[in-house]
Design a protein around this motif. Structure first.
Motif, PDB file in Angstrom:
ATOM      1  N   VAL A 267       0.840  -1.199   0.000  1.00 33.37           N
ATOM      2  CA  VAL A 267       0.000   0.000   0.000  1.00 33.37           C
ATOM      3  C   VAL A 267       0.874   1.247   0.000  1.00 33.37           C
ATOM      4  CG1 VAL A 267      -1.684   1.317   1.343  1.00 33.37           C
ATOM      5  CG2 VAL A 267      -1.979  -1.140   1.047  1.00 33.37           C
ATOM      6  N   LEU A 268       1.930   1.239   0.795  1.00 32.12           N
ATOM      7  CA  LEU A 268       2.863   2.356   0.811  1.00 32.12           C
ATOM      8  C   LEU A 268       3.495   2.541  -0.571  1.00 32.12           C
ATOM      9  CD1 LEU A 268       4.480   4.526   2.384  1.00 32.12           C
ATOM     10  CD2 LEU A 268       6.163   2.732   2.842  1.00 32.12           C
ATOM     11  N   GLY A 269       3.858   1.445  -1.212  1.00 35.14           N
ATOM     12  CA  GLY A 269       4.431   1.518  -2.557  1.00 35.14           C
ATOM     13  C   GLY A 269       3.461   2.097  -3.568  1.00 35.14           C
ATOM     14  N   LEU A 270       2.184   1.744  -3.461  1.00 38.04           N
ATOM     15  CA  LEU A 270       1.178   2.280  -4.378  1.00 38.04           C
ATOM     16  C   LEU A 270       0.990   3.777  -4.167  1.00 38.04           C
ATOM     17  CD1 LEU A 270      -0.918   1.853  -6.571  1.00 38.04           C
ATOM     18  CD2 LEU A 270      -2.552   1.217  -4.791  1.00 38.04           C
TER      19      LEU A 270
ATOM     20  N   ARG B 177       7.812 -14.481  -1.436  1.00 39.48           N
ATOM     21  CA  ARG B 177       8.627 -15.320  -0.558  1.00 39.48           C
ATOM     22  C   ARG B 177       7.783 -15.922   0.564  1.00 39.48           C
ATOM     23  NH1 ARG B 177      13.971 -12.672   1.775  1.00 39.48           N
ATOM     24  NH2 ARG B 177      12.365 -11.146   2.164  1.00 39.48           N
ATOM     25  N   ALA B 178       6.745 -15.175   0.977  1.00 39.45           N
ATOM     26  CA  ALA B 178       5.850 -15.679   2.018  1.00 39.45           C
ATOM     27  C   ALA B 178       4.771 -16.585   1.439  1.00 39.45           C
ATOM     28  CB  ALA B 178       5.200 -14.506   2.758  1.00 39.45           C
ATOM     29  N   GLY B 179       4.751 -16.747   0.118  1.00 40.19           N
ATOM     30  CA  GLY B 179       3.779 -17.629  -0.518  1.00 40.19           C
ATOM     31  C   GLY B 179       2.437 -16.975  -0.762  1.00 40.19           C
ATOM     32  N   GLU B 180       2.393 -15.661  -0.806  1.00 41.54           N
ATOM     33  CA  GLU B 180       1.146 -14.938  -1.024  1.00 41.54           C
ATOM     34  C   GLU B 180       1.191 -14.262  -2.391  1.00 41.54           C
ATOM     35  OE1 GLU B 180       0.847 -12.070   2.059  1.00 41.54           O
ATOM     36  OE2 GLU B 180       0.877 -13.536   3.668  1.00 41.54           O
ATOM     37  N   LYS B 181       0.010 -13.953  -2.899  1.00 38.99           N
ATOM     38  CA  LYS B 181      -0.095 -13.148  -4.110  1.00 38.99           C
ATOM     39  C   LYS B 181      -0.523 -11.753  -3.674  1.00 38.99           C
ATOM     40  CE  LYS B 181      -1.223 -16.845  -7.269  1.00 38.99           C
ATOM     41  NZ  LYS B 181      -2.174 -17.371  -8.236  1.00 38.99           N
ATOM     42  N   ASP B 182       0.123 -10.752  -4.217  1.00 43.92           N
ATOM     43  CA  ASP B 182      -0.170  -9.389  -3.804  1.00 43.92           C
ATOM     44  C   ASP B 182      -0.431  -8.533  -5.031  1.00 43.92           C
ATOM     45  OD1 ASP B 182      -0.569  -7.172  -2.324  1.00 43.92           O
ATOM     46  OD2 ASP B 182       1.391  -7.163  -1.366  1.00 43.92           O
ATOM     47  N   ALA B 183      -1.710  -8.327  -5.335  1.00 43.34           N
ATOM     48  CA  ALA B 183      -2.090  -7.535  -6.504  1.00 43.34           C
ATOM     49  C   ALA B 183      -1.802  -6.056  -6.293  1.00 43.34           C
ATOM     50  CB  ALA B 183      -3.568  -7.738  -6.810  1.00 43.34           C
ATOM     51  N   VAL B 184      -1.863  -5.586  -5.057  1.00 40.06           N
ATOM     52  CA  VAL B 184      -1.611  -4.169  -4.782  1.00 40.06           C
ATOM     53  C   VAL B 184      -0.163  -3.820  -5.134  1.00 40.06           C
ATOM     54  CG1 VAL B 184      -1.595  -2.398  -2.992  1.00 40.06           C
ATOM     55  CG2 VAL B 184      -3.385  -4.125  -2.998  1.00 40.06           C
ATOM     56  N   ALA B 185       0.760  -4.704  -4.821  1.00 41.83           N
ATOM     57  CA  ALA B 185       2.159  -4.455  -5.154  1.00 41.83           C
ATOM     58  C   ALA B 185       2.356  -4.430  -6.665  1.00 41.83           C
ATOM     59  CB  ALA B 185       3.054  -5.515  -4.522  1.00 41.83           C
ATOM     60  N   LEU B 186       1.680  -5.320  -7.367  1.00 39.19           N
ATOM     61  CA  LEU B 186       1.784  -5.347  -8.819  1.00 39.19           C
ATOM     62  C   LEU B 186       1.221  -4.062  -9.433  1.00 39.19           C
ATOM     63  CD1 LEU B 186       2.712  -7.086 -11.154  1.00 39.19           C
ATOM     64  CD2 LEU B 186       0.433  -8.080 -11.239  1.00 39.19           C
ATOM     65  N   VAL B 187       0.096  -3.591  -8.902  1.00 36.81           N
ATOM     66  CA  VAL B 187      -0.473  -2.321  -9.381  1.00 36.81           C
ATOM     67  C   VAL B 187       0.475  -1.162  -9.061  1.00 36.81           C
ATOM     68  CG1 VAL B 187      -2.376  -0.688  -9.043  1.00 36.81           C
ATOM     69  CG2 VAL B 187      -2.850  -3.116  -9.276  1.00 36.81           C
ATOM     70  N   GLY B 188       1.116  -1.203  -7.899  1.00 44.51           N
ATOM     71  CA  GLY B 188       2.082  -0.167  -7.539  1.00 44.51           C
ATOM     72  C   GLY B 188       3.255  -0.127  -8.504  1.00 44.51           C
ATOM     73  N   ILE B 189       3.711  -1.301  -8.936  1.00 46.66           N
ATOM     74  CA  ILE B 189       4.807  -1.355  -9.916  1.00 46.66           C
ATOM     75  C   ILE B 189       4.358  -0.729 -11.236  1.00 46.66           C
ATOM     76  CG2 ILE B 189       6.243  -2.889 -11.299  1.00 46.66           C
ATOM     77  CD1 ILE B 189       6.191  -4.831  -8.884  1.00 46.66           C
ATOM     78  N   ILE B 190       3.176  -1.098 -11.698  1.00 46.69           N
ATOM     79  CA  ILE B 190       2.674  -0.588 -12.976  1.00 46.69           C
ATOM     80  C   ILE B 190       2.461   0.921 -12.920  1.00 46.69           C
ATOM     81  CG2 ILE B 190       0.698  -0.648 -14.551  1.00 46.69           C
ATOM     82  CD1 ILE B 190       0.466  -3.669 -13.798  1.00 46.69           C
ATOM     83  N   VAL B 191       1.836   1.401 -11.835  1.00 45.88           N
ATOM     84  CA  VAL B 191       1.594   2.843 -11.695  1.00 45.88           C
ATOM     85  C   VAL B 191       2.924   3.594 -11.569  1.00 45.88           C
ATOM     86  CG1 VAL B 191       0.605   4.606 -10.173  1.00 45.88           C
ATOM     87  CG2 VAL B 191      -0.717   2.595 -10.769  1.00 45.88           C
ATOM     88  N   GLY B 192       3.862   3.037 -10.830  1.00 47.04           N
ATOM     89  CA  GLY B 192       5.164   3.679 -10.679  1.00 47.04           C
ATOM     90  C   GLY B 192       5.903   3.797 -12.002  1.00 47.04           C
ATOM     91  N   LEU B 193       5.869   2.744 -12.797  1.00 44.03           N
ATOM     92  CA  LEU B 193       6.520   2.785 -14.107  1.00 44.03           C
ATOM     93  C   LEU B 193       5.811   3.753 -15.046  1.00 44.03           C
ATOM     94  CD1 LEU B 193       7.417  -0.985 -14.634  1.00 44.03           C
ATOM     95  CD2 LEU B 193       8.927   0.885 -13.968  1.00 44.03           C
TER      96      LEU B 193
ATOM     97  N   VAL C 246      10.400   5.800  -6.856  1.00 46.39           N
ATOM     98  CA  VAL C 246      10.471   5.344  -5.458  1.00 46.39           C
ATOM     99  C   VAL C 246       9.340   4.363  -5.172  1.00 46.39           C
ATOM    100  CG1 VAL C 246      10.384   6.091  -3.049  1.00 46.39           C
ATOM    101  CG2 VAL C 246      11.556   7.492  -4.737  1.00 46.39           C
ATOM    102  N   GLY C 247       8.139   4.688  -5.622  1.00 46.13           N
ATOM    103  CA  GLY C 247       7.000   3.792  -5.426  1.00 46.13           C
ATOM    104  C   GLY C 247       7.167   2.468  -6.143  1.00 46.13           C
ATOM    105  N   ALA C 248       7.754   2.495  -7.331  1.00 49.20           N
ATOM    106  CA  ALA C 248       7.985   1.252  -8.071  1.00 49.20           C
ATOM    107  C   ALA C 248       8.969   0.357  -7.329  1.00 49.20           C
ATOM    108  CB  ALA C 248       8.495   1.555  -9.474  1.00 49.20           C
ATOM    109  N   VAL C 249      10.024   0.945  -6.776  1.00 51.76           N
ATOM    110  CA  VAL C 249      11.014   0.150  -6.041  1.00 51.76           C
ATOM    111  C   VAL C 249      10.407  -0.441  -4.770  1.00 51.76           C
ATOM    112  CG1 VAL C 249      13.172   0.301  -4.742  1.00 51.76           C
ATOM    113  CG2 VAL C 249      13.004   1.345  -6.990  1.00 51.76           C
ATOM    114  N   VAL C 250       9.649   0.366  -4.031  1.00 50.83           N
ATOM    115  CA  VAL C 250       9.019  -0.135  -2.804  1.00 50.83           C
ATOM    116  C   VAL C 250       8.013  -1.234  -3.146  1.00 50.83           C
ATOM    117  CG1 VAL C 250       7.502   0.497  -0.877  1.00 50.83           C
ATOM    118  CG2 VAL C 250       9.400   1.981  -1.503  1.00 50.83           C
TER     119      VAL C 250
END
Length: 113
Positions: free
Chosen positions: A27-30, A53-69, A39-43
């Motif tokens: 959420v912070l990254g988004l 690594r924890a075995g979870e899927k995180d769509a918010v992080a993926l959206v943060g990467i896309i929005v950051g780019l 900065v948001g893309a890296v976070v």
């Protein structure tokens, strides 16, 4: 001092601080991706890595990467555009000389050398 003689000292276990929750980091990254793209893309990448690594899927992080780019690309395109506009205006001033001129994008003033 005499009272403690012969007793074993109590061992205290101090736990290391836990890393931030991958969800809150995502959420912070988004949020950062909307304000400061790189900065948001890296976070968000870090949050996605920790979630995977924890075995979870995180769509918010993926959206943060896309929005950051996308934010980063828009910023770079804006810088290139404004450089082209100002360089073009300077080129017109070099051709026309100092004074006030009417152009396709309005009136602009060329400074005297």
């Amino acid at each position: 001092m005499a009272r403690n003689r012969g007793r074993a000292r109590e061992a205290r276990v101090v736990a290391a601080p836990s890393p931030p929750n991958p969800r809150s980091l995502a959420v912070l990254g988004l949020i950062l991706a909307c304000v400061a793209g790189p900065v948001g893309a890296v976070v968000s990448v870090v949050a996605l890595h920790r979630a995977r690594r924890a075995g979870e899927k995180d769509a918010v992080a993926l959206v943060g990467i896309i929005v950051g780019l996308a934010t980063t690309a828009a910023f770079i395109a804006g810088v290139v555009y404004f450089q082209a506009v100002f360089a073009g205006q300077a080129g017109v001033c070099a051709d026309l000389g100092p004074g006030v001129h009417e152009g396709a994008f309005g009136t602009f003033t060329c400074p005297a050398d």
